[in-house]
Design a protein around this motif. Structure first.
Motif, PDB file in Angstrom:
ATOM      1  N   GLU A   1      59.980  34.377  58.004  1.00  0.00           N
ATOM      2  CA  GLU A   1      60.446  35.755  58.024  1.00  0.00           C
ATOM      3  C   GLU A   1      59.446  36.688  57.370  1.00  0.00           C
ATOM      4  N   GLY A   2      59.601  37.953  57.672  1.00  0.00           N
ATOM      5  CA  GLY A   2      58.871  38.970  56.936  1.00  0.00           C
ATOM      6  C   GLY A   2      57.474  39.233  57.441  1.00  0.00           C
TER       7      GLY A   2
ATOM      8  N   ILE B   1      60.254  40.478  53.304  1.00  0.00           N
ATOM      9  CA  ILE B   1      61.462  41.163  53.771  1.00  0.00           C
ATOM     10  C   ILE B   1      62.478  40.115  54.211  1.00  0.00           C
ATOM     11  N   PHE B   2      63.708  40.315  53.806  1.00  0.00           N
ATOM     12  CA  PHE B   2      64.773  39.369  54.174  1.00  0.00           C
ATOM     13  C   PHE B   2      65.741  40.041  55.130  1.00  0.00           C
TER      14      PHE B   2
ATOM     15  N   SER C   1      65.900  39.979  63.789  1.00  0.00           N
ATOM     16  CA  SER C   1      65.283  40.884  64.748  1.00  0.00           C
ATOM     17  C   SER C   1      64.218  41.748  64.113  1.00  0.00           C
ATOM     18  N   GLU C   2      63.286  42.161  64.957  1.00  0.00           N
ATOM     19  CA  GLU C   2      62.233  43.074  64.533  1.00  0.00           C
ATOM     20  C   GLU C   2      62.215  44.229  65.518  1.00  0.00           C
TER      21      GLU C   2
ATOM     22  N   LEU D   1      64.689  45.292  59.055  1.00  0.00           N
ATOM     23  CA  LEU D   1      65.724  45.862  58.204  1.00  0.00           C
ATOM     24  C   LEU D   1      65.963  44.880  57.058  1.00  0.00           C
ATOM     25  N   ASP D   2      65.647  45.316  55.861  1.00  0.00           N
ATOM     26  CA  ASP D   2      65.786  44.429  54.706  1.00  0.00           C
ATOM     27  C   ASP D   2      67.256  44.345  54.291  1.00  0.00           C
ATOM     28  N   GLU D   3      67.774  43.123  54.280  1.00  0.00           N
ATOM     29  CA  GLU D   3      69.196  42.893  54.018  1.00  0.00           C
ATOM     30  C   GLU D   3      69.598  43.383  52.620  1.00  0.00           C
TER      31      GLU D   3
END
Lengths: 530, 530
Positions: free
Chosen positions: A514-515, A458-459, A480-481, A229-231
């Motif tokens: 990340e990402g 992705i952040f 989380s992923e 989920l991209d902030e």
């Protein structure tokens, strides 16, 4: 009376759910008692340190009719000594004041939940091999410990979760359609083939199947689409689509059960509702579709063959209905020509392959990137709404042939991840290394370009989380992923199953890169819908 | 695709029962692969030793439409070397030719069943602490291994099993009646008191309760009556009646499930029917009756307190509805006056004690022996048929005051076991030691006589059995002991529950001392009715 035995056993008696208590205990044999310490070493309750039994026991009832009430009751062990107790306490993972930012959750409560969670894990198969145990992994049933998990489920927006579930059958269908387009797979991967030996070998098998015009009537897919989920954009963006060896359907189902169980018992104290955790029947549905594939094969004497990494199962001369690959996705699984020959022979046979070589190739990063190009999804999917939903999940994905993007990535490398075709996670390139690698490739002008794709960084949002690992509760900021499992089975024109089935939530400390594909210290988690 | 993680996980996908296959596999992380050996080391299949992958793989399908068939398929691990494989094989526990006496069971089949059984154990909580693991027993969730169990259930005559189940509620009732007769308990144990300090302390508490005329309205019993089947007389004879800390309701229920599961999958090959294994819901019923006792106490805010040996659970200032003693049955559990004070205070309170001091005393060996005397059962039970059934279970039991029996035991010590009042098993006296001890006691003429009872030696039948322990399958001649659980709850005149609930079968190699409380190397087992 206790039977003298050389080991101790875990005993849990859970009352019916309409009662408000959970009862669990650990029982020990006489032989071990002298060595044991009663304190779960993640506890750091400052009120109960090294206080002898007597002063600690506060039984409030002294007359026959008054009720018994206890505060911090110890049943002291014969040879327990305080030195040992202190020694244990140096291992404490959670400081009492780190919890102040979580309203309603105090250290005692966390200790209790952590204790129950660890016992629950032992009793319900939420276990993995302990790599410090000598025979672990060699002999089943020995050297086990709890799987790493988060103590409580991770908040997740309900609409995003629903959307991820909704697109799962569309992705299943997409993989099937892509797998049928041999030319698309060969063309898309033609340059990757030159620089990636592993993909080349897979493509060789695929070519041979095209040559003999091999048709797979029964096609079975057990997929997992991973998202973050991209902030910034609040979009749920796809990290990758796994079409081979989609892992953790079993453990993720168990962690969901664990969290639900904990919230049934502690939800009121935590201000959380167990019903907000979505059901997770991934393992049940995976088993079901494997069984259905076996049924479709229609030979009652045939077996399901599981290809696993360091596993051997002797199956004496039995026909194989379904080959499930739990290995074979990494070059390490093919140390010699023998494994490649085996893979080819299996592909040539009439057994249902999970995955077939085409399904395997359809899950490569290069294909992911090709599908993200304009007008490519339209070749495989008919429904415009479906296409829009799938496209919405796509993060920015580019080939290194796109010089404009390469220039931008050299300028702002922190906004990109470089992903090699090679599988397994942990091979991604981040930050300053992106710039250096791109500059080197540009200078050399080599074919190696084709070994990578560029992906939008992705952040994801960062939340404080309790991570249980090695019997210890750590608090850390984590990301989380989300993985959504999909199961697909068809026989010729008949789609027998096309379902979203359960999910995998993995949480890792946010200091990790990340990402990219989750790598390093990740724990199993579930979802709390918000 | 596989996620890189630092440990491996066990994954099992069981199909619905109407399908004929079981699918299970062990998955490993990349990091561990180089160290792992794929061979379960209890395997000793002579046809599959050290044969490289290539020659071992016999795929019978070479055309696109022929089915895939495999004989002994390996997915070879990168760095597996034969030296390591050989090293493992020296640990093989079962010789291939030891199985020849069991028709229809070959080594391959045993290996497969053993492998599945070990995986099943890991996945279903049939686990205990591994005493070789450093933190096992200190921290829940770490250092686990499978509980020792027999690979297949033990044959047992159906009529004898039924009889043992039938008398369970009668024994429950008997304990309750005996517990109400304070004078009987005090008188019967008056001489034991002088020579056994532990019993004396329990009797002290009991006396204090008599003095204050303490009444227990709610009485809860979780008992287990242990039996052996005497080979000569074909009688099922009671070894002892446990009224405190009746152990293994959880693990015994699980072993039953394991055996049923194995027979569902392998029953046809073994010529065994899974329906011949009686159901075992001991743990469920124990939990149920504890919950019912809690309900009877009628304070929704009160808790169930579990007193366990090296365990500590902090329970902040909560009222206690039920005290369950999983400790307190051995002097080791009372290292100081504090524990005795705690026991007294708990006894004085209105909490439901499981067991009360009276129930505890009713389970002593001395009371067992007193109840076996002529006309004693009649004081507590009304129904003549019940009395006859209970009496039929009694082995010969004598006080050492019986000079005729003592003389006979000195003459033929092999027909007797000398049992001290002291609990815990392993303290019994057998064979030549019986003679010597009796001669010494006769010579000294001491009060120590009262510390023992004499019991008829039971000679159970011996059967070849597969014993699983520490991941290894051993074949040995073994004897079994049957425990029948009973649950009893009453509130004043109302009997709320009086049930037989499940069973415990323990099997041990026959070289162990027979006829006494099971001691030493025992594995968990279930029953196959014949």
């Amino acid at each position: 009376m206790g039977v003298a035995s050389s080991s101790y056993s875990l005993l849990s008696l859970s009352s019916h759910q309409h009662h408000s208590f959970l009862l669990s205990t650990t029982t020990f044999s006489n032989q071990r008692k002298t060595k044991l310490d009663s304190r779960p070493h993640f506890s750091s309750n400052p009120t109960s340190k090294n206080i002898p039994f007597e002063s600690h026991l506060q039984i409030l009832a002294h007359s026959p009719t008054t009720p018994l009430s206890v505060c911090g009751f110890h049943w002291k062990v014969g040879t327990l000594n305080c030195g040992r107790l202190r020694e244990m306490e140096t291992e404490v993972g959670v400081g009492a004041n780190t919890l102040l930012d979580l309203p309603g959750v105090d250290q005692d409560l966390v200790d209790k939940i952590a204790f129950d969670a660890l016992v629950w894990s032992s009793l319900h198969g939420l276990v993995v091999g302990d790599k410090t145990a000598q025979r672990s992994g060699k002999v089943p049933g020995v050297g086990m410990m709890h799987a790493p998990f988060s103590l409580l489920p991770m908040s997740f927006p309900e609409n995003q979760f629903k959307m991820a579930c909704e697109v799962a059958p569309i992705f299943n269908e997409l993989v099937d359609r892509v797998s049928l387009d041999g030319k698309f797979l060969q063309d898309s991967l033609s340059r990757t083939k030159k620089v990636d030996v592993f993909t080349a070998r897979l493509l060789d098998i695929h070519s041979k199947m095209l040559e003999i015009n091999k048709k797979e009537d029964i096609r079975l897919g057990l997929h997992r689409s991973d998202y973050m989920l991209d902030e910034q954009t609040k979009l749920l963006l796809q990290i990758e689509l796994n079409t081979i060896s989609s892992s953790f359907p079993g453990l993720s189902s168990l962690v969901t059960e664990l969290h639900r169980n904990l919230l049934i018992h502690y939800g009121e104290q935590l201000g959380l509702d167990s019903k907000k955790i979505p059901g997770n029947t991934a393992v049940k549905q995976f088993a079901e579709v494997l069984a259905k594939a076996w049924t479709e094969y229609n030979n009652p004497r045939a077996v399901v063959l599981v290809v696993a990494q360091p596993e051997e199962r002797n199956i004496g001369g039995q026909a194989v209905a379904v080959v499930y690959f739990r290995a074979g996705y990494t070059p390490i699984d093919y140390p010699s020509e023998s494994e490649w020959r085996a893979r080819l022979l299996m592909e040539q046979s009439s057994a249902v392959k999970c995955p077939s070589i085409s399904y395997h190739l359809a899950g490569t990063k290069k294909i992911q990137q090709e599908l993200a190009k304009p007008n490519v999804l339209e070749r495989f999917l008919d429904n415009k709404e479906d296409i829009a939903k799938v496209r919405k999940c796509f993060a920015g994905l580019w080939s290194l042939d796109d010089s404009e993007i390469v220039s931008h990535a050299i300028e702002k490398p922190e906004l990109y991840v470089m992903k090699p075709q090679r599988e397994g996670g942990g091979n991604n390139i981040y930050g300053e290394d992106v710039r250096e690698t791109l500059l080197r490739l540009r200078k050399e002008g080599s074919e190696e370009n084709a070994a990578y794709i560029l992906m939008q960084m992705i952040f994801p949002s960062v939340s404080p989380t309790f991570l249980m690992r090695d019997g210890i509760c750590h608090k850390d900021n984590a990301i989380s992923e989300l993985g959504i499992y999909g199961a697909y089975l068809r026989n010729k024109d008949k789609v027998i199953m096309n379902e979203q089935c359960g999910y995998l939530m993995r949480t890792k400390v946010s200091s990790s890169k990340e990402g990219g594909v989750a790598a390093g210290f990740a724990v199993l988690d579930s979802i709390y819908l918000t």
